[in-house]
Design a protein around this motif. Sequence first.
Motif, PDB file in Angstrom:
ATOM      1  N   ARG A   2      24.727  59.047  -0.459  1.00 33.95           N
ATOM      2  CA  ARG A   2      25.518  57.934  -0.347  1.00 33.95           C
ATOM      3  C   ARG A   2      25.336  58.091   1.803  1.00 33.95           C
ATOM      4  O   ARG A   2      26.401  57.167   2.196  1.00 33.95           O
ATOM      5  CB  ARG A   2      27.172  57.685  -0.497  1.00 33.95           C
ATOM      6  N   LEU A   3      25.574  59.761   1.482  1.00 32.64           N
ATOM      7  CA  LEU A   3      25.856  59.844   3.088  1.00 32.64           C
ATOM      8  C   LEU A   3      23.954  59.818   3.799  1.00 32.64           C
ATOM      9  O   LEU A   3      24.869  59.024   4.716  1.00 32.64           O
ATOM     10  CB  LEU A   3      25.994  61.273   3.481  1.00 32.64           C
ATOM     11  N   SER A   4      23.834  59.522   3.074  1.00 40.61           N
ATOM     12  CA  SER A   4      21.975  59.061   4.130  1.00 40.61           C
ATOM     13  C   SER A   4      22.051  57.321   4.152  1.00 40.61           C
ATOM     14  O   SER A   4      21.809  57.490   5.127  1.00 40.61           O
ATOM     15  CB  SER A   4      20.987  59.147   3.160  1.00 40.61           C
ATOM     16  N   GLN A   5      22.873  57.340   2.946  1.00 42.54           N
ATOM     17  CA  GLN A   5      22.771  55.322   3.131  1.00 42.54           C
ATOM     18  C   GLN A   5      24.136  55.416   4.437  1.00 42.54           C
ATOM     19  O   GLN A   5      23.668  54.334   4.836  1.00 42.54           O
ATOM     20  CB  GLN A   5      23.653  54.971   1.803  1.00 42.54           C
ATOM     21  N   ILE A   6      25.031  55.596   4.102  1.00 36.83           N
ATOM     22  CA  ILE A   6      25.578  55.166   5.139  1.00 36.83           C
ATOM     23  C   ILE A   6      25.306  55.801   6.904  1.00 36.83           C
ATOM     24  O   ILE A   6      25.344  54.699   7.362  1.00 36.83           O
ATOM     25  CB  ILE A   6      27.174  56.741   5.423  1.00 36.83           C
ATOM     26  N   LYS A  21      29.990  51.087   1.872  1.00 32.46           N
ATOM     27  CA  LYS A  21      29.566  53.239   1.253  1.00 32.46           C
ATOM     28  C   LYS A  21      30.247  53.827   1.709  1.00 32.46           C
ATOM     29  O   LYS A  21      30.200  54.509   0.520  1.00 32.46           O
ATOM     30  CB  LYS A  21      28.269  52.967   2.133  1.00 32.46           C
ATOM     31  N   MET A  22      31.179  54.087   3.160  1.00 31.66           N
ATOM     32  CA  MET A  22      31.861  54.972   3.481  1.00 31.66           C
ATOM     33  C   MET A  22      33.041  55.024   2.464  1.00 31.66           C
ATOM     34  O   MET A  22      33.970  56.466   1.893  1.00 31.66           O
ATOM     35  CB  MET A  22      32.458  55.067   4.485  1.00 31.66           C
ATOM     36  N   ASN A  23      33.341  54.137   2.101  1.00 33.27           N
ATOM     37  CA  ASN A  23      35.083  54.156   1.767  1.00 33.27           C
ATOM     38  C   ASN A  23      34.458  54.331  -0.657  1.00 33.27           C
ATOM     39  O   ASN A  23      35.285  54.373  -0.821  1.00 33.27           O
ATOM     40  CB  ASN A  23      35.552  52.666   1.076  1.00 33.27           C
ATOM     41  N   GLU A  24      33.144  53.887  -0.648  1.00 32.77           N
ATOM     42  CA  GLU A  24      32.810  53.854  -2.151  1.00 32.77           C
ATOM     43  C   GLU A  24      32.910  56.210  -1.689  1.00 32.77           C
ATOM     44  O   GLU A  24      32.770  56.229  -2.979  1.00 32.77           O
ATOM     45  CB  GLU A  24      31.877  53.997  -2.012  1.00 32.77           C
ATOM     46  N   LEU A  25      31.925  55.988  -0.544  1.00 33.39           N
ATOM     47  CA  LEU A  25      32.221  58.093  -0.643  1.00 33.39           C
ATOM     48  C   LEU A  25      33.169  58.778  -1.147  1.00 33.39           C
ATOM     49  O   LEU A  25      33.586  59.620  -1.892  1.00 33.39           O
ATOM     50  CB  LEU A  25      31.407  58.163   0.303  1.00 33.39           C
ATOM     51  N   LEU A  41      37.479  67.742   4.887  1.00 32.70           N
ATOM     52  CA  LEU A  41      35.816  68.299   5.424  1.00 32.70           C
ATOM     53  C   LEU A  41      35.467  67.068   6.515  1.00 32.70           C
ATOM     54  O   LEU A  41      34.775  66.725   7.287  1.00 32.70           O
ATOM     55  CB  LEU A  41      34.951  68.939   5.457  1.00 32.70           C
ATOM     56  N   TYR A  42      35.652  65.875   5.591  1.00 32.25           N
ATOM     57  CA  TYR A  42      34.721  64.726   5.391  1.00 32.25           C
ATOM     58  C   TYR A  42      35.038  64.496   6.675  1.00 32.25           C
ATOM     59  O   TYR A  42      34.854  63.555   8.004  1.00 32.25           O
ATOM     60  CB  TYR A  42      34.616  63.912   4.411  1.00 32.25           C
ATOM     61  N   HIS A  43      36.291  63.970   6.884  1.00 29.50           N
ATOM     62  CA  HIS A  43      36.895  63.049   8.100  1.00 29.50           C
ATOM     63  C   HIS A  43      36.455  64.351   9.562  1.00 29.50           C
ATOM     64  O   HIS A  43      37.450  63.440  10.024  1.00 29.50           O
ATOM     65  CB  HIS A  43      38.745  63.027   7.680  1.00 29.50           C
ATOM     66  N   LYS A  44      36.902  64.919   9.428  1.00 29.97           N
ATOM     67  CA  LYS A  44      36.373  66.364  10.445  1.00 29.97           C
ATOM     68  C   LYS A  44      34.800  65.935  11.403  1.00 29.97           C
ATOM     69  O   LYS A  44      34.904  66.648  12.401  1.00 29.97           O
ATOM     70  CB  LYS A  44      36.743  67.700  10.142  1.00 29.97           C
ATOM     71  N   HIS A  45      34.071  65.301   9.647  1.00 32.78           N
ATOM     72  CA  HIS A  45      32.652  64.809  10.667  1.00 32.78           C
ATOM     73  C   HIS A  45      32.848  64.130  11.829  1.00 32.78           C
ATOM     74  O   HIS A  45      32.906  63.407  11.580  1.00 32.78           O
ATOM     75  CB  HIS A  45      31.292  64.149   9.236  1.00 32.78           C
ATOM     76  N   ASN A  52      34.566  54.873  11.852  1.00 36.24           N
ATOM     77  CA  ASN A  52      35.367  54.448  12.440  1.00 36.24           C
ATOM     78  C   ASN A  52      36.066  54.199  13.344  1.00 36.24           C
ATOM     79  O   ASN A  52      37.262  53.290  14.037  1.00 36.24           O
ATOM     80  CB  ASN A  52      36.727  56.504  11.729  1.00 36.24           C
ATOM     81  N   ILE A  53      35.617  54.594  14.690  1.00 40.79           N
ATOM     82  CA  ILE A  53      36.055  53.866  15.663  1.00 40.79           C
ATOM     83  C   ILE A  53      35.659  53.024  15.934  1.00 40.79           C
ATOM     84  O   ILE A  53      35.973  52.267  16.945  1.00 40.79           O
ATOM     85  CB  ILE A  53      35.698  55.296  17.565  1.00 40.79           C
ATOM     86  N   GLU A  54      34.389  52.721  15.728  1.00 38.29           N
ATOM     87  CA  GLU A  54      33.436  51.439  15.974  1.00 38.29           C
ATOM     88  C   GLU A  54      34.044  50.960  14.981  1.00 38.29           C
ATOM     89  O   GLU A  54      34.028  49.522  15.287  1.00 38.29           O
ATOM     90  CB  GLU A  54      31.985  51.719  15.689  1.00 38.29           C
ATOM     91  N   ILE A  55      34.336  50.369  13.656  1.00 36.27           N
ATOM     92  CA  ILE A  55      34.668  49.352  12.878  1.00 36.27           C
ATOM     93  C   ILE A  55      35.894  49.636  13.221  1.00 36.27           C
ATOM     94  O   ILE A  55      36.692  48.042  13.644  1.00 36.27           O
ATOM     95  CB  ILE A  55      35.284  50.774  11.451  1.00 36.27           C
ATOM     96  N   GLU A  56      36.803  49.706  13.897  1.00 33.02           N
ATOM     97  CA  GLU A  56      38.062  49.896  14.597  1.00 33.02           C
ATOM     98  C   GLU A  56      38.197  48.869  15.706  1.00 33.02           C
ATOM     99  O   GLU A  56      38.308  48.163  16.143  1.00 33.02           O
ATOM    100  CB  GLU A  56      38.896  51.407  15.330  1.00 33.02           C
ATOM    101  N   LYS A  57      37.334  49.039  16.678  1.00 29.41           N
ATOM    102  CA  LYS A  57      36.543  48.405  17.306  1.00 29.41           C
ATOM    103  C   LYS A  57      36.762  47.124  17.413  1.00 29.41           C
ATOM    104  O   LYS A  57      36.567  45.915  17.686  1.00 29.41           O
ATOM    105  CB  LYS A  57      36.023  48.738  18.855  1.00 29.41           C
ATOM    106  N   ALA A  58      35.717  46.866  16.150  1.00 27.42           N
ATOM    107  CA  ALA A  58      35.089  45.811  15.877  1.00 27.42           C
ATOM    108  C   ALA A  58      35.058  44.885  15.620  1.00 27.42           C
ATOM    109  O   ALA A  58      35.647  44.243  15.923  1.00 27.42           O
ATOM    110  CB  ALA A  58      33.625  46.418  14.920  1.00 27.42           C
TER     111      ALA A  58
END
Length: 187
Positions: A2-6, A21-25, A41-45, A52-58
């Motif tokens: 999933r991470l490679s798909q994201i 995909k991120m929500n599924e992961l 740990l994932y949220h700090k990556h 997440n910044i790009e999604i919020e701005k988009a």
Amino acid sequence: IRLSQITELHSQSKIYDASQKMNELEQYIKSQKDGDTLLDLYHKHAQFIRLNIEIEKANKMMNLMEVNDDWKMLKNDGQWTTEYKKEENSAFHSFRIKGIANTNMIDISAMFYEMDLIKNWMPLSKESYQIEQFSMYSKCGYVRVGACWPIKDRELVIFGFGIDDLEKHNRFGFCFDTNMEPYSDVI
């Protein structure tokens, strides 16, 4: 997997698909033993933070184009509109220009690929160059804008990314931002 798909979707500027995909992961991680620790740990990556910044701005940009509250019409020539709004709880004012241009998508995306040429077409620009390319349509660049004496030139660090949502919603866009703070963890 999933991470490679994201990562692949994000590199293609398909940020809404990457977000799904991120929500599924995230749901998968939560279901695992020690899921809370892994999720932290994932949220700090750095990639998660940037996406997440790009999604919020988009979302903010797409909403800006669709919502009409508080916008005052300054000009409407039948093809293009120019609107104005004072930002709530701020000294800032916003302007938006809406219209349809009959142009080639390559011409629009070229401004993204040629950050070093911004100085040639942006008024008062004296210098511009690319600082970093995060993915195909995600870049960070520098622009120095000249000012008349006695004001000194102004320097901008610009973050820009593309939004490819053509397949699902028949829309494509670019977001540009000069606020470095949200990106400090990823540059």
